[in-house]
Write an enzyme that holds these catalytic residues in place. Sequence first.
Site, PDB file in Angstrom:
ATOM      1  CD  GLU A  34     -63.044  -3.774  -2.914  1.00 10.37           C
ATOM      2  OE1 GLU A  34     -64.264  -3.123  -1.604  1.00 10.37           O
ATOM      3  OE2 GLU A  34     -63.920  -3.686  -3.912  1.00 10.37           O
ATOM      4  CG  ASP A  63     -61.577 -15.458   2.667  1.00  7.71           C
ATOM      5  OD1 ASP A  63     -60.449 -14.845   2.502  1.00  7.71           O
ATOM      6  OD2 ASP A  63     -63.039 -14.793   3.282  1.00  7.71           O
ATOM      7  CE1 TYR A 145     -55.525 -11.675  14.476  1.00  9.76           C
ATOM      8  CE2 TYR A 145     -55.692 -12.890  12.689  1.00  9.76           C
ATOM      9  CZ  TYR A 145     -55.998 -12.282  13.282  1.00  9.76           C
ATOM     10  OH  TYR A 145     -56.223 -10.875  12.354  1.00  9.76           O
ATOM     11  NE  ARG A 172     -54.327 -22.316   4.222  1.00  7.32           N
ATOM     12  CZ  ARG A 172     -54.637 -21.271   5.513  1.00  7.32           C
ATOM     13  NH1 ARG A 172     -53.861 -21.442   6.549  1.00  7.32           N
ATOM     14  NH2 ARG A 172     -55.078 -20.145   5.804  1.00  7.32           N
TER      15      ARG A 172
HETATM   16  P1  ITT Z   1     -54.755 -14.124   0.752  1.00  4.88           P
HETATM   17  O1  ITT Z   1     -55.909 -13.258   0.593  1.00  4.88           O
HETATM   18  O2  ITT Z   1     -54.185 -13.857  -0.677  1.00  4.88           O
HETATM   19  O3  ITT Z   1     -54.649 -15.930  -0.123  1.00  4.88           O
HETATM   20  P2  ITT Z   1     -54.662 -13.070   2.757  1.00  4.88           P
HETATM   21  O4  ITT Z   1     -53.455 -13.715   3.711  1.00  4.88           O
HETATM   22  O5  ITT Z   1     -55.322 -12.117   2.283  1.00  4.88           O
HETATM   23  O6  ITT Z   1     -54.552 -13.891   1.620  1.00  4.88           O
HETATM   24  P3  ITT Z   1     -57.261 -14.461   3.867  1.00  4.88           P
HETATM   25  O7  ITT Z   1     -57.619 -13.168   2.465  1.00  4.88           O
HETATM   26  O8  ITT Z   1     -57.707 -16.062   3.192  1.00  4.88           O
HETATM   27  O9  ITT Z   1     -55.755 -14.526   3.377  1.00  4.88           O
HETATM   28  O10 ITT Z   1     -57.175 -13.655   5.166  1.00  4.88           O
HETATM   29  C1  ITT Z   1     -57.132 -15.025   6.050  1.00  4.88           C
HETATM   30  C2  ITT Z   1     -56.359 -14.413   7.407  1.00  4.88           C
HETATM   31  O11 ITT Z   1     -56.470 -15.305   8.482  1.00  4.88           O
HETATM   32  C3  ITT Z   1     -54.519 -14.284   7.210  1.00  4.88           C
HETATM   33  O12 ITT Z   1     -54.084 -13.218   6.869  1.00  4.88           O
HETATM   34  C4  ITT Z   1     -54.361 -14.470   8.793  1.00  4.88           C
HETATM   35  O13 ITT Z   1     -55.139 -13.395   9.482  1.00  4.88           O
HETATM   36  C5  ITT Z   1     -55.920 -15.821   9.777  1.00  4.88           C
HETATM   37  N1  ITT Z   1     -55.779 -16.399   8.683  1.00  4.88           N
HETATM   38  C6  ITT Z   1     -56.122 -17.539   8.258  1.00  4.88           C
HETATM   39  N2  ITT Z   1     -55.054 -19.255   8.411  1.00  4.88           N
HETATM   40  C7  ITT Z   1     -54.544 -18.966   9.618  1.00  4.88           C
HETATM   41  C8  ITT Z   1     -53.864 -20.038   9.888  1.00  4.88           C
HETATM   42  O14 ITT Z   1     -53.392 -21.224   9.250  1.00  4.88           O
HETATM   43  N3  ITT Z   1     -52.880 -19.352  10.874  1.00  4.88           N
HETATM   44  C9  ITT Z   1     -53.456 -18.059  11.736  1.00  4.88           C
HETATM   45  N4  ITT Z   1     -53.287 -17.131  10.947  1.00  4.88           N
HETATM   46  C10 ITT Z   1     -54.377 -17.867   9.864  1.00  4.88           C
END
Ligand code: ITT
Length: 188
Positions: A34, A63, A145, A172
């Site tokens: 969570e 994250d 996004y 990243r």
């Molecule tokens: P994990 O937690 O399992 O790694 P998640 O997709 O839930 O996967 P996050 O909690 O880090 O990952 O949420 C990040 C969100 O932010 C992701 O789902 C996208 O909506 C956005 N995001 C992060 N990096 C991005 C990128 O490189 N390009 C576009 N959107 C991105």
Amino acid sequence: MKIILATSNAHKIKEVSQISKTSFEFVPKTFEVEEDGKTFSENAVKKARFAYEHEKIPTVADDSGIEIDALGGLLGIRSARFMKGKPYKEKNAKILEMMKDVLEEKRTARFKCVAVYFDGTPHVFEGVIEGKIAYEQRGENGFGYDPIFIPQGCDKTMAQLSSEAKNSISHRAHAFKKLIEYLKSLPI
Ligand code: ITT
């Protein structure tokens, strides 16, 4: 060296492998954690720690999210939960709708990524890419996004960049390059 990459996001897995290009073997694995922290860092540490306690070998988690100044810094840590269950086409359309009266100079935004290497202790690495929100969705590459985010100094959205280009300038890429430099400095 084998390291667990704790994520359920297939796009992240691809990007990390393209960024890392090293002898470190990142083995992806999904854990149900969570994300109730108040910061990217708290959530990334929580994911990496959980995976470490489960697997008993070093782990990495990230994250990440988008911060839009005209929306008071949203979506931030809620980036993954915003309009949960809806396709990103709809989420991005909603953001553009919320931004429809925002002038060019106020459309500033950034992607942030906090990558954590956990070996019993958290080692935290941050990456940021500054840019602005486009007026329409453009491009099919990347994920999330990317179609509405224009990196600073660029006239394309992140989704119009090749994966090589995105993975050399992204939030990243910045965070994981620091993490990999740290791993290379370890006496192992
Ligand atoms: P994990 O937690 O399992 O790694 P998640 O997709 O839930 O996967 P996050 O909690 O880090 O990952 O949420 C990040 C969100 O932010 C992701 O789902 C996208 O909506 C956005 N995001 C992060 N990096 C991005 C990128 O490189 N390009 C576009 N959107 C991105």
